[in-house]
Design an enzyme around this catalytic site. Sequence first.
Site, mmCIF file in Angstrom:
data_model
loop_
_atom_site.group_PDB
_atom_site.id
_atom_site.type_symbol
_atom_site.label_atom_id
_atom_site.label_comp_id
_atom_site.label_asym_id
_atom_site.label_seq_id
_atom_site.Cartn_x
_atom_site.Cartn_y
_atom_site.Cartn_z
ATOM 1 N N HIS A 1 -77.643 51.564 56.135
ATOM 2 C CA HIS A 1 -77.497 50.111 56.135
ATOM 3 C C HIS A 1 -76.769 49.750 54.845
ATOM 4 C CE1 HIS A 1 -78.515 45.887 56.230
ATOM 5 N NE2 HIS A 1 -79.065 46.028 57.413
ATOM 6 N N ARG B 1 -74.268 38.904 55.233
ATOM 7 C CA ARG B 1 -72.825 39.154 55.329
ATOM 8 C C ARG B 1 -72.222 38.274 56.416
ATOM 9 N NH1 ARG B 1 -71.692 44.121 57.125
ATOM 10 N NH2 ARG B 1 -73.841 44.642 57.563
#
Lengths: 236, 579
Positions: free
Chosen positions: B241, B262
């Site tokens: 991740h 994000r």
Amino acid sequence: MPKEAGAPTGRLQVRIKRSAEESQERFEVERFPAMTVLDVLLAVQREHDPSIGFRFSCRVAMCGTCTLRVDGRSVLACQALVQDHAREIEIAPMAGYPVVRDLVVDMAPFWEQWSRITPYLDPKESLDEPAVVRPDSEEREAIDPSLDCIQCGACYSSCGVSGQHKTFLGPAALTRAMVLINDSRDAAGRTRLDVVSGQDGADRCHLIYGCTGVCPKGLDPARAIRRVRTGRVEDR
Amino acid sequence: MTTTAAYDEVFTDVAIVGSGGAGLMAVLHAHAADPDLDITVISKGAVGRSGCTRMVQGGYNAVLSPMDSIANHFDDTLDGGKYLNNQDLAWTLVNDAPKVIHELETKVGCFFDRADDGTIKQKAFAGQSFDRTVHRGDLTGIEIMARLRDQMFRVRPRELEDVRGLDLIRAADGSVAGLTCLNIKNGKFVVVRARVVVIATGGAATMYKIAAPSREKTGDGVAMCVRAGLAVRDMEMMQFHPTGLLVGKARMTGAVLEEGLRGAGAHLLNAHGERYMTKYDPVRMERSTRDVVSRSSYMEIMAGRGTDMGGVLIDISHLGSAEVEKRFPGMVARTRQIGSDLATGPVEVSPTAHFHMGGAIIDPDCRTAVEGLLVAGEDAGGVHGANRLGGNGVAESTVFGCRAGDTAAVVARTREHPEIDIADVERAMAIAAAPLDRPEGILPFELTTRLKNVMWEHCGVVRNAEGLAAAIREIDTLEEQLALVSVPGPAAFNPAWNEALDLQNQLSVAKIIVRTAALRTETRGAHARSDFPERDDSEWLKYLVATQTVDGSIDITERPVEFSRSARPAPEEAEVEQP
Ligand SMILES: Cc1cc2nc3c(=O)[nH]c(=O)nc-3n(C[C@H](O)[C@H](O)[C@H](O)COP(=O)(O)OP(=O)(O)OC[C@H]3O[C@@H](n4cnc5c(N)ncnc54)[C@H](O)[C@@H]3O)c2cc1C
Ligand code: SF4
Ligand code: FES
């Protein structure tokens, strides 16, 4: 990078209640920034005594298995930071549960109460499809603030009534009961209402707010217990 | 004195090893299919409160809207998996996911977030063509696992909590007869005799210096299967991740900052303050897929442009602190706990080992090549291919958990309790007890640290032939050192002893990961090779199958991907992977 002002360094004195010793054992560990009580225990384990017994799993306040007492207060070891000013901390197992070894307790008393309120959904026969429930409905407004309990047992351990009366359902189970009683998908609300209105139920609560003060997820079991006394949304 | 002198014995119809999403769904389904079955759930951590299903933040992918389709979800899954997936397993996943969401809502008692009209709300998640992720705030895993735990009070299986599975027991005909276990709480061994064993211990991603999962996940189930001679696949595929927290020595290091940051426009910066994604994926920038972003951050760090702690910075404060606090309360709290603040400034992050795509070979009913042995959840391989989509993990564990339970009920009725050879069982217990019985030697902690370091450095986000060869050597050395490990007593609740047992399993799995990674001379999904930076569909639409031979060596073969439900990817889809 912003440098943390006065990031704590140096040594920390740790006193740990061990099950094999009469008194506490003392250790000393090196401090580092953002050190949690779980980090302290891991340091003791690696640097001093590999056999020390304690429990943890997720280390991000989601599993609810690392609860213990720090300076007398029930906390999640993975969430409780060593305070900047602290020179010394005292770690002990949670109160109100039998000790398995060192800091590990047997949560059976908690689950025994939890199981008494029939903690699982008893789906109504008509529940063929996921229920349509608006997020601003009265039902969800009653329920939503009481979700996300991680069954850490801290509230039960800190409740004066649970401590004295082993048959009191306790804050976590009553909170779960309140959620289910107000859930329009559930068919067992009335039975559950009987249990929570019985002698071991909500009326035993003295509203001391020990539970609410200690819940690591910011829940308010005392409020849920008041709520459960007012009955079901559906009946109103 | 040897600890193996006495052991407890349990006879059961179905033994389920692991109590995450896969394990507890298997309990529910085995019980529903046949309420007379005697079911035993064996769990290293607390039942329903250990493992990663509990830690799921993002959510669960399922096709619920008439505007969406199973075919879309299937295509997204293959696309994400870079066509390495076992297509029948991926198809099963996407087909069953809506049924399982339905079951979770109408039977298990979960309640997922609702849209304004009162129907289940679905949100966007990376790599998907439709907003299909079901969630409960950013604590979806707690809702699923707490309700499954509640169901155990209805079903009442035998719960062996704080009991870890050690090794499978095979009957003379090779079929499964049960497993040896250690009761962590009292230090005693337990022999569980079962007609069916379901392995659901949740994979091995903790073997990296920086890692996201919960403590228990040390590859135990896969190692057990491997030692029993079962074939495993896609072992080189370990997902990282991109945004794990970096908190120095604190155990919180590696914990995930959610992907939504994000998506919402967070910037990733190197230590010089440069938005480095401009170099690696100028179009999608920070919104690029997990594999690409993780790799880009890793390249920056390795090129010496990382922070002092060896990370990069994520910064979303330009949205304004009020906005960040409103949209990401959990994440803001998490960063404040460690003395930084996502709402007002940058936070140090690094790629973090997250999920193992590899695992045991199963069919869509969770059967393996060994009669009576089923595998479900992260311990199985093939569903996700080379890269898992966010939201397909908890779907996998619950979908295949249900199937394992259904199959277990059927198989249990066709089998007796096979005879077992007690000498075999005692040998397994003697091996497990060795670190405790050995009067002197080394502690395991240092060895675990070395394994995590070498996996991170040489078999991590980006790999090459030389590093992998070094990793193979170090792992061989660690295996030799493991034979010298000695831990002090008592046997009851002894974390050092358990660490030694964990290490043994981690090494069994690591050995295969590095060897398969060395063989795959291309870059695909989570597997990136700096010496072979391109995806090579002409050569590598193949998966690697590994088995351990009797003498402990690893045998690896290549098999072509079976395109049973989709066409091969068109050449233009085989985009150059950005290493
Ligand atoms: C931080 C984090 C966030 C995630 N977020 C998402 C998300 O948003 N969406 C998504 O789809 N996926 C997500 N995933 C992935 C997802 O959690 C996994 O794919 C899935 O939950 C695995 O389920 P499982 O049942 O196979 O194993 P787990 O849920 O991990 O359970 C493993 C169980 O096995 C037990 N165990 C281990 N070893 C032994 C042994 N030797 N003997 C007995 N028991 C043993 C453990 O105690 C535990 O009970 C996330 C993962 C992590 C780590
Ligand atoms: S209500 Fe809070 S304190 Fe009580 S068990 Fe749940 S999370 Fe823990
Ligand atoms: S380790 Fe999971 S709550 Fe602390």
